[in-house]
Design a protein around this motif. Sequence first.
Motif, PDB file in Angstrom:
ATOM      1  N   GLY A 181      13.791  26.618  19.466  1.00 47.67           N
ATOM      2  CA  GLY A 181      14.535  27.025  20.652  1.00 47.67           C
ATOM      3  C   GLY A 181      14.401  28.510  20.921  1.00 47.67           C
ATOM      4  N   LEU A 182      14.444  29.338  19.860  1.00 49.44           N
ATOM      5  CA  LEU A 182      14.283  30.778  20.016  1.00 49.44           C
ATOM      6  C   LEU A 182      12.905  31.113  20.572  1.00 49.44           C
ATOM      7  CD1 LEU A 182      15.095  33.759  19.529  1.00 49.44           C
ATOM      8  CD2 LEU A 182      14.202  33.497  17.188  1.00 49.44           C
ATOM      9  N   VAL A 183      11.862  30.525  19.985  1.00 50.04           N
ATOM     10  CA  VAL A 183      10.496  30.794  20.441  1.00 50.04           C
ATOM     11  C   VAL A 183      10.320  30.345  21.889  1.00 50.04           C
ATOM     12  CG1 VAL A 183       8.053  30.286  20.075  1.00 50.04           C
ATOM     13  CG2 VAL A 183       9.562  30.645  18.110  1.00 50.04           C
ATOM     14  N   ALA A 184      10.865  29.191  22.227  1.00 52.22           N
ATOM     15  CA  ALA A 184      10.748  28.676  23.592  1.00 52.22           C
ATOM     16  C   ALA A 184      11.380  29.633  24.593  1.00 52.22           C
ATOM     17  CB  ALA A 184      11.381  27.295  23.696  1.00 52.22           C
ATOM     18  N   ARG A 185      12.532  30.215  24.228  1.00 51.23           N
ATOM     19  CA  ARG A 185      13.187  31.169  25.142  1.00 51.23           C
ATOM     20  C   ARG A 185      12.362  32.438  25.299  1.00 51.23           C
ATOM     21  NH1 ARG A 185      17.649  29.049  22.432  1.00 51.23           N
ATOM     22  NH2 ARG A 185      17.713  30.790  20.934  1.00 51.23           N
ATOM     23  N   ILE A 186      11.809  32.935  24.192  1.00 54.11           N
ATOM     24  CA  ILE A 186      10.985  34.141  24.246  1.00 54.11           C
ATOM     25  C   ILE A 186       9.776  33.917  25.155  1.00 54.11           C
ATOM     26  CG2 ILE A 186       9.454  35.633  22.894  1.00 54.11           C
ATOM     27  CD1 ILE A 186      11.384  35.203  20.520  1.00 54.11           C
ATOM     28  N   VAL A 187       9.110  32.789  24.960  1.00 52.95           N
ATOM     29  CA  VAL A 187       7.905  32.491  25.743  1.00 52.95           C
ATOM     30  C   VAL A 187       8.265  32.233  27.205  1.00 52.95           C
ATOM     31  CG1 VAL A 187       6.028  30.831  26.052  1.00 52.95           C
ATOM     32  CG2 VAL A 187       6.607  31.659  23.754  1.00 52.95           C
ATOM     33  N   ALA A 188       9.362  31.520  27.449  1.00 50.15           N
ATOM     34  CA  ALA A 188       9.768  31.243  28.834  1.00 50.15           C
ATOM     35  C   ALA A 188      10.114  32.537  29.568  1.00 50.15           C
ATOM     36  CB  ALA A 188      10.954  30.292  28.852  1.00 50.15           C
ATOM     37  N   ASP A 189      10.809  33.446  28.897  1.00 57.37           N
ATOM     38  CA  ASP A 189      11.150  34.731  29.529  1.00 57.37           C
ATOM     39  C   ASP A 189       9.882  35.483  29.907  1.00 57.37           C
ATOM     40  OD1 ASP A 189      13.834  34.234  29.280  1.00 57.37           O
ATOM     41  OD2 ASP A 189      14.099  35.471  27.489  1.00 57.37           O
ATOM     42  N   TYR A 190       8.885  35.453  29.017  1.00 53.66           N
ATOM     43  CA  TYR A 190       7.620  36.140  29.302  1.00 53.66           C
ATOM     44  C   TYR A 190       6.901  35.477  30.476  1.00 53.66           C
ATOM     45  CZ  TYR A 190       2.880  37.902  28.787  1.00 53.66           C
ATOM     46  OH  TYR A 190       1.660  38.480  29.037  1.00 53.66           O
ATOM     47  N   ALA A 191       6.831  34.142  30.453  1.00 51.61           N
ATOM     48  CA  ALA A 191       6.090  33.421  31.486  1.00 51.61           C
ATOM     49  C   ALA A 191       6.712  33.613  32.863  1.00 51.61           C
ATOM     50  CB  ALA A 191       6.011  31.940  31.143  1.00 51.61           C
ATOM     51  N   GLU A 192       8.044  33.675  32.914  1.00 52.31           N
ATOM     52  CA  GLU A 192       8.736  33.750  34.196  1.00 52.31           C
ATOM     53  C   GLU A 192       8.810  35.160  34.763  1.00 52.31           C
ATOM     54  OE1 GLU A 192      12.498  32.016  33.359  1.00 52.31           O
ATOM     55  OE2 GLU A 192      11.700  29.979  33.105  1.00 52.31           O
ATOM     56  N   ASP A 193       8.800  36.159  33.884  1.00 48.09           N
ATOM     57  CA  ASP A 193       8.999  37.519  34.386  1.00 48.09           C
ATOM     58  C   ASP A 193       8.487  38.535  33.375  1.00 48.09           C
ATOM     59  OD1 ASP A 193       9.801  39.757  35.788  1.00 48.09           O
ATOM     60  OD2 ASP A 193      11.875  39.673  35.099  1.00 48.09           O
ATOM     61  N   HIS A 194       7.252  38.987  33.539  1.00 51.50           N
ATOM     62  CA  HIS A 194       6.737  40.052  32.682  1.00 51.50           C
ATOM     63  C   HIS A 194       5.909  41.014  33.516  1.00 51.50           C
ATOM     64  CE1 HIS A 194       3.093  37.500  32.745  1.00 51.50           C
ATOM     65  NE2 HIS A 194       2.429  38.602  32.457  1.00 51.50           N
ATOM     66  N   ASP A 195       5.816  42.230  33.032  1.00 53.30           N
ATOM     67  CA  ASP A 195       5.060  43.286  33.697  1.00 53.30           C
ATOM     68  C   ASP A 195       3.687  43.358  33.046  1.00 53.30           C
ATOM     69  OD1 ASP A 195       3.915  45.614  34.636  1.00 53.30           O
ATOM     70  OD2 ASP A 195       5.751  46.793  34.517  1.00 53.30           O
ATOM     71  N   PRO A 196       2.616  42.902  33.718  1.00 54.95           N
ATOM     72  CA  PRO A 196       1.297  42.858  33.083  1.00 54.95           C
ATOM     73  C   PRO A 196       0.753  44.224  32.690  1.00 54.95           C
ATOM     74  CG  PRO A 196       1.137  42.408  35.444  1.00 54.95           C
ATOM     75  CD  PRO A 196       2.595  42.396  35.108  1.00 54.95           C
ATOM     76  N   GLU A 197       1.289  45.284  33.268  1.00 49.88           N
ATOM     77  CA  GLU A 197       0.819  46.617  32.894  1.00 49.88           C
ATOM     78  C   GLU A 197       1.348  47.028  31.523  1.00 49.88           C
ATOM     79  OE1 GLU A 197       0.766  51.240  34.567  1.00 49.88           O
ATOM     80  OE2 GLU A 197       1.664  49.641  35.771  1.00 49.88           O
ATOM     81  N   TYR A 198       2.538  46.528  31.167  1.00 52.41           N
ATOM     82  CA  TYR A 198       3.178  46.963  29.930  1.00 52.41           C
ATOM     83  C   TYR A 198       3.459  45.836  28.943  1.00 52.41           C
ATOM     84  CZ  TYR A 198       3.932  51.427  32.258  1.00 52.41           C
ATOM     85  OH  TYR A 198       3.745  52.626  32.906  1.00 52.41           O
TER      86      TYR A 198
END
Length: 310
Positions: A181-198
């Motif tokens: 569950g922890l890993v899924a949340r980390i990955v989902a947060d990245y997939a939904e909203d991340h800054d590709p520059e940083y």
Amino acid sequence: MTVQDIRAFNRFYTNVIGALDYSRHLYAPYTLTESRVLYELAHSPRTDAIDLRTELSLDAGYLSRILNKFEQDGMIERTASHADPRRRHVTLTTRGRETATLLAERANESVGALLATVPSPDRPRLSEAMRTVRELLSDGRPPRREDVVLREPGPGDLGWVVQRNAALYAAEYGFDADYEGLVARIVADYAEDHDPEYERVWIAELDGRPVGCVMCVRDDAPGSARLRLLLVEPDARGLGIGDRLVGALVDFARGVGYRDIVLWTNDILGAARRIYQRHGFVLTAEKEHRSFGQDLNGQDWRLDLKSTSE
């Protein structure tokens, strides 16, 4: 099969990918060999000249001329190795990294266009055929470090990160579903909203399959990056994949201007801790806790990017 069969296939494939067509500007203004050297430097940032020569089976004089050209063009820097002053440590400059990225983008676009002509149902068969060719012509040798490619995630790779983290940590350390569950949340947060520059994810690929990963995301503290979800498949360990993944992340974080990199781990992950230490991370705090169905000792590690240099 005859020699002529293989030569005919070589002619066919080099024509398909445009390796002989300079007008396609895939590698311009560099040759195919020069572009391959740039690729190795971009994906193995702690490379000595002798390592390049060995991995690429290049004549020492030829490689020296290539590196001299790169140095004159402001693409690389050469320094004495910390481990052995007789060895020359080669790293890409900012210009070198930008050039390597441009060449990789051109190659990806070219191969992507080629793959688009293959119907989806036929792609697994094509992948398996290419894997078979590599295995048969490898003469039964085990995988080598240079067989591993670091790349950006493609469709399905983030799901693989979740699945493999959950499966491996359950098998090796007895972690329960809370960890998944922890890993899924980390990955989902990245997939939904991340800054590709940083922020970035790296997938390590061997023989067409993912065998490792690591993630760089912004930390809550301004100017800090956080390393997350470092993983290497058991059957791919011993090839320096974890070291390459962390090295790529450190170089990226330094290149985009992060002040430091932080991470949280548990002391049972001995192999990962040794990788962090080799890259200069320092233990800053530790605390016992009960998580994922286990009694653990959590650790915080930090790498100061402003006071270290590679």
